[in-house]
Design a protein around this motif. Structure first.
Motif, PDB file in Angstrom:
ATOM      1  N   SER A 400       0.871  -1.171   0.000  1.00  0.00           N
ATOM      2  CA  SER A 400       0.000   0.000   0.000  1.00  0.00           C
ATOM      3  C   SER A 400       0.905   1.217   0.000  1.00  0.00           C
ATOM      4  O   SER A 400       2.137   1.102   0.119  1.00  0.00           O
ATOM      5  CB  SER A 400      -0.888   0.008   1.253  1.00  0.00           C
ATOM      6  N   ARG A 401       0.300   2.384  -0.139  1.00  0.00           N
ATOM      7  CA  ARG A 401       1.088   3.612  -0.036  1.00  0.00           C
ATOM      8  C   ARG A 401       1.817   3.652   1.316  1.00  0.00           C
ATOM      9  O   ARG A 401       2.944   4.123   1.420  1.00  0.00           O
ATOM     10  CB  ARG A 401       0.137   4.801  -0.171  1.00  0.00           C
ATOM     11  N   GLN A 402       1.165   3.114   2.325  1.00  0.00           N
ATOM     12  CA  GLN A 402       1.780   3.128   3.653  1.00  0.00           C
ATOM     13  C   GLN A 402       3.000   2.221   3.725  1.00  0.00           C
ATOM     14  O   GLN A 402       4.008   2.581   4.325  1.00  0.00           O
ATOM     15  CB  GLN A 402       0.750   2.698   4.697  1.00  0.00           C
ATOM     16  N   THR A 403       2.915   1.045   3.132  1.00  0.00           N
ATOM     17  CA  THR A 403       4.083   0.153   3.198  1.00  0.00           C
ATOM     18  C   THR A 403       5.227   0.743   2.384  1.00  0.00           C
ATOM     19  O   THR A 403       6.399   0.565   2.730  1.00  0.00           O
ATOM     20  CB  THR A 403       3.756  -1.269   2.704  1.00  0.00           C
TER      21      THR A 403
ATOM     22  N   ALA B 386       3.890  -4.850  17.310  1.00  0.00           N
ATOM     23  CA  ALA B 386       3.770  -5.976  16.374  1.00  0.00           C
ATOM     24  C   ALA B 386       4.094  -5.517  14.951  1.00  0.00           C
ATOM     25  O   ALA B 386       4.790  -6.222  14.206  1.00  0.00           O
ATOM     26  CB  ALA B 386       2.352  -6.550  16.429  1.00  0.00           C
ATOM     27  N   ASP B 387       3.620  -4.330  14.589  1.00  0.00           N
ATOM     28  CA  ASP B 387       3.885  -3.834  13.235  1.00  0.00           C
ATOM     29  C   ASP B 387       5.379  -3.561  13.037  1.00  0.00           C
ATOM     30  O   ASP B 387       5.932  -3.851  11.979  1.00  0.00           O
ATOM     31  CB  ASP B 387       3.064  -2.570  12.963  1.00  0.00           C
ATOM     32  N   GLY B 388       6.013  -2.983  14.048  1.00  0.00           N
ATOM     33  CA  GLY B 388       7.452  -2.708  13.947  1.00  0.00           C
ATOM     34  C   GLY B 388       8.254  -3.988  13.823  1.00  0.00           C
ATOM     35  O   GLY B 388       9.150  -4.113  12.979  1.00  0.00           O
ATOM     36  N   ASN B 389       7.914  -4.964  14.642  1.00  0.00           N
ATOM     37  CA  ASN B 389       8.673  -6.213  14.610  1.00  0.00           C
ATOM     38  C   ASN B 389       8.423  -6.981  13.313  1.00  0.00           C
ATOM     39  O   ASN B 389       9.334  -7.616  12.781  1.00  0.00           O
ATOM     40  CB  ASN B 389       8.355  -7.063  15.842  1.00  0.00           C
ATOM     41  N   LYS B 390       7.197  -6.892  12.797  1.00  0.00           N
ATOM     42  CA  LYS B 390       6.935  -7.586  11.530  1.00  0.00           C
ATOM     43  C   LYS B 390       7.716  -6.926  10.388  1.00  0.00           C
ATOM     44  O   LYS B 390       8.068  -7.580   9.406  1.00  0.00           O
ATOM     45  CB  LYS B 390       5.442  -7.582  11.217  1.00  0.00           C
ATOM     46  N   ALA B 391       8.003  -5.636  10.534  1.00  0.00           N
ATOM     47  CA  ALA B 391       8.780  -4.935   9.514  1.00  0.00           C
ATOM     48  C   ALA B 391      10.278  -5.179   9.680  1.00  0.00           C
ATOM     49  O   ALA B 391      11.080  -4.623   8.935  1.00  0.00           O
ATOM     50  CB  ALA B 391       8.476  -3.446   9.567  1.00  0.00           C
TER      51      ALA B 391
END
Lengths: 420, 478
Positions: A400-403, B386-391
């Motif tokens: 997405s734009r966010q990713t 969770a989002d940071g770690n998944k990244a």
């Protein structure tokens, strides 16, 4: 002009031919939650072909020609459905010129059809679907009065605006919010009477020949209400106060229309009556403050109590940008006592039934549209997220734009714009 | 010999008094001096007193200590409103109330640095809209605490979410919207009953869209009809600080003259300038609503020009773009986990904002700005983590808890009193039904200064605000 028309026709044919060429996909090794008769299936093989779910079974062979998505150790569910949003209609709210969900003026605020304005390129759609939400109820957020036009069910997969429509004119929206009442005479007496009168006025009269000529004229407003009266469409009513909810029970009894309640913060107070009247309720499971005098009874227990009383519950996130937060909202309902399976149903099978698309969506079962999500954990748990998303049989890239912004700034530098 | 008249106002220090006496004696012969006038007196002193508490010992419990540590199967003792002991080999003192924490978690209380509870209370009727003093872009003279309605039902909802302290801020219509108040999350009859003892004042700044939208059209600022643009915003800030410098100089001149024994009339107090002077003198912490990276970069330079520090950027949805600069400036960033797109300057919000800011070594804070969001800040931290770690980041839950307690405490200048489970600190503590990074866990008991302000298992004892008495849903589980 004729040339242009034929060019348009050719383009439409081309678009159609592209959208049906979905590949065959096998999702293997995961734990499937089918929301249906098959229950939970370990080591499930889900075969997807021609946009549909072909089979869901334990183990099983993968036929040749299928691309395999390995879901070992993961959860496999139906894509989730939000029961209220303005997805495809709204964008950045202020001063952006891309918001079609708030209507300032319309010839008829009843007939207005949301599908006419659908924009598949809304950046909110990719942001939402990469979170496992693949279907949405969408409609107008406000108009110049208390009617909210005709809303639709859409999928969030690939295609142009009109391709996303799963069920157009699925309901006529009505808002009994304080703001809408203020715009409509500033008294419930005005709004509730007008609602009743409009429905009454749309009913077929015993044919007096004098009216015949008049009734031949196109009347989109009457057509919309006739759809409601005939059961082809529902009345989707935003109401909060217990007394307003009771008024909608009476309206349903009087006119025999399908009423769907939304918001309904005080619905739990009359849960038994709603169950008896077979009125489903779309709940914002986070609302627990008396934001106004019509939500004094708001509590986190609303969905829990309604569900326990046998009312069919659907969930929303908050608006369109936060529609993707619906599983978190559902999780809070679970934390407050709603069974996990019922919370999953409120994001899949319940909205499928409430909005009339249960034939093609809701369960992970053969013959249904292939909206399938592979999750890295319990889909309701906030730390979980999708590893694969299929909508109408097509795998959606988790981009997405966010990713893209994230990837650009993982390690900030002076001129990240040049780091592509 | 001229006798020094007894000063009826508070003097800055004994040193000041003796210096003045010397000066008076030295220059003798002048007309009798009036009392020395102090500019910043504490006119609305805290009347907070801790609620009654009993000595409480929670044992067999897992803990995040709030500074990055995790304790398995430990115990915590709260006595006299303070954290008395934390460890794995403690025994309950005689007479202590013992709570078995098996399967449960203890953390420091959550601190929300950005709340409008009390100033925009529920119900949100027009009569309750007390958060934005629109009328001119700089209203540094107004104080959020003067709008705080202690009966806002939102306070106890927040306590049910484990919030033990919060900062009440004016809204973001103005460039300088007024002073904030830091409060402990306890029921009170007046604002002063809730005021966090010893907490410094903060002030609310707003960059970007809001001030230019509110004032640009002239509706809310008919004389000047500005700022109309971002550059107008910045000019508004700089002029305010230049005026503040002038104000300080006039007061310094007064003090010098007074010390020199002159019978001088003090400058007229200007309530706006009192606050701006407090900012320039470093006594008032700056909380700057600022979304975009470029706006933040500009404000860091404005602060540098006038010699003050921006304590925390709030709503920094683009903080991830300049996390290194925020680290270097020592400025915290208070953020939502995943709100974005609701206006143009929020368009570039990403879900990894908080962990990316943290990962760059800057001070990251989870904030709410919302009467619903404040009830579940632990969940917001959980999502961001969770989002940071998944990244691809590798941040522990124990570390992530610093976004909810220690970093906010630093942002508000109360880290000596609260924000961790350190012995001697205020017993602002939450017992969670399970791991607080799960959506299925809830705050079971919330302690402020060792006193129970919320107990999920004892609903009849939970506070009900005056507003909710006699109303539908009174005393219901919320």
């Amino acid at each position: 002009m004729r040339q242009l028309k034929s060019l348009l026709a050719a383009t439409a044919t081309l678009a159609l031919s592209v959208s049906v060429s979905a590949e065959d996909i096998a999702i293997t090794g995961g734990t499937a939650y089918t929301n249906g008769g098959s229950g939970k299936i370990e080591n499930a093989t889900v075969l997807v072909s021609d946009g549909k779910i072909k089979t869901v079974q334990a183990g099983g062979e993968v036929p040749s020609g299928y691309r395999v998505i390995d879901a070992t150790g993961k959860w496999v569910t139906t894509g989730l459905m939000v029961s209220g949003s303005a997805l495809g209609l709204d964008g950045v709210p202020s001063n952006s010129g891309v918001n079609d969900a708030t209507v300032k003026k319309a010839p008829s605020t009843i007939a207005l059809d949301a599908t006419t304005a659908l924009n598949a390129d809304s950046v909110i759609i990719p942001n939402t679907r990469v979170e496992g939400v693949t279907r949405a109820v969408t409609g107008f957020q406000s108009t110049s009065d208390f009617w909210l036009g005709q809303g639709a069910v859409i999928h969030l997969g690939n295609g142009e605006g009109q391709d996303l429509v799963v069920r157009g004119k699925a309901f006529v929206g009505v808002s009994l919010s304080q703001g809408s009442i203020a715009k409509s005479g500033d008294s419930r007496a005005v709004v509730l009477t007008a609602l009743d009168t409009k429905l009454e006025g749309a009913k077929e009269k015993p044919s007096g020949d004098d009216d015949k000529k008049k009734s031949d004229k196109p009347d989109p407003e009457k057509d919309a209400l006739k759809r409601v009266l005939s059961g082809d469409a529902s009345l989707y009513v935003e109401a909060s106060r217990k007394e307003d909810i009771l008024a909608m029970i009476r309206l349903k009894e009087k006119h025999g229309v399908d009423v769907i309640l939304s918001g309904a913060e005080e619905a739990w107070m009359v849960a038994d009556k709603l169950a008896a009247a077979n009125i489903p309720v779309i709940v914002n499971a986070m609302t627990n403050l008396p934001g106004g005098f019509d939500t004094l009874g708001a509590t986190m227990k609303n969905a829990v109590r309604l569900n326990a009383a046998g009312v069919k519950v659907g969930f929303v996130g908050s608006g369109s940008n936060n529609a993707r937060l619906m599983p978190q909202f559902a999780g809070n309902a679970v934390a407050n006592g709603m069974p996990w399976e019922d919370a999953m149903a409120a994001m899949t099978t319940n909205p499928a039934e409430i909005f009339g698309i249960a034939d093609s969506y809701g369960t992970l079962a053969a013959g249904k549209d292939a909206d399938v999500v592979v999750w890295d954990g319990d889909p309701i748990e906030i730390s979980s997220s999708p590893d694969a998303v299929l909508i109408m049989g097509e795998e959606i890239p988790l981009v997405s734009r966010q990713t893209k912004l994230r990837d650009r700034y993982m390690a900030p530098s002076r001129s990240p714009a040049f780091n592509r | 010999m001229i006798r020094l008249k007894k000063d009826r106002t508070a003097l800055r220090s004994a040193l000041l008094v003796s210096t003045m006496s010397f000066a008076l004696i030295a220059c003798g012969g002048e007309a009798e001096q009036g009392a020395f006038v102090e500019r910043n007196v504490d006119a609305f002193a805290s009347t907070y007193t801790p609620l009654p508490s009993e000595t409480t010992f929670i044992t067999n419990v897992s803990m995040y200590d709030g500074k990055g540590g995790e304790i398995e199967r430990g115990s915590i003792l709260m006595e006299g409103g303070k954290i008395k002991a934390v460890g794995t080999d403690l025994t309950a003192p005689d007479g202590a109330k013992v709570i078995d924490g098996t399967g449960k978690w203890v953390t420091p209380g959550i601190i929300d640095v950005h709340s409008h509870l009390g100033v925009y209370p529920s119900p949100s009727t027009g009569s309750h809209s007390d958060g934005n003093e629109v009328g001119e872009p700089v209203t540094a003279d107004v104080w959020a605490e003067h709008s705080n309605w202690p009966q806002d039902p939102g306070y106890m909802r927040a306590a049910a979410g484990g919030v033990t302290a919060l900062q009440l801020l004016p809204g973001s219509a103005n460039l300088i919207g007024g002073r904030s108040a830091t409060i402990k999350n306890v029921p009170g009859r007046t604002n002063q009953d809730m005021k966090f003892p010893g907490a410094p004042y903060g002030v609310k700044f707003a960059c970007g869209e809001n001030p230019k939208r509110v004032y640009g059209g002239g509706k809310n600022n008919p004389i000047l009809a500005r700022p109309h643009t971002r550059m107008g915003n910045v000019a508004g800030f700089r002029q305010a600080f230049a005026d503040g410098q002038d104000y300080i100089q006039r007061w310094e001149q007064y003090e010098r003259d007074y010390k020199a024994g002159k019978n001088v009339v003090p400058p007229k107090r200007d309530l706006k300038m009192d606050t701006i002077a407090g900012i320039l003198e470093g006594e008032i912490i700056v909380h700057n609503h600022c979304y975009r990276a470029d706006d933040m970069g500009t404000m860091l330079d404005v602060a540098k020009e006038f010699g003050f520090k921006i304590g925390t950027f709030h709503h920094g949805v683009e903080s991830y773009k300049i996390a290194d600069r925020l680290r270097d400036a020592g400025t915290c960033s208070a953020m939502w986990a995943d709100w974005y797109g609701f206006k143009m300057e929020a368009f570039d919000g990403i879900k990894e904002n908080i962990p990316l800011v943290h990962n760059a070594g800057a001070c990251a804070i989870v904030h709410s700005d919302d009467d619903i969001g404040i009830q579940r800040l632990n969940q917001e931290a959980a999502k961001a983590l969770a989002d940071g770690n998944k990244a691809g980041l590798n941040i522990s839950k124990a570390t992530a808890w610093t976004w909810l307690s220690l970093n906010p405490a630093k942002s508000l200048g109360v880290e000596e009193q609260t924000g961790t489970l350190d012995v001697g600190k205020d017993a602002d503590v939450v017992l969670w039904s399970g791991n607080p990074f799960s959506v299925y866990s809830q705050a079971e008991i919330t302690f402020v200064d060792g006193a129970v302000v919320f107990d999920r298992n004892n609903p009849d004892s939970n506070p009900v605000s005056d507003f909710e008495l006699g109303m539908p849903g009174e005393g219901d589980t919320k």
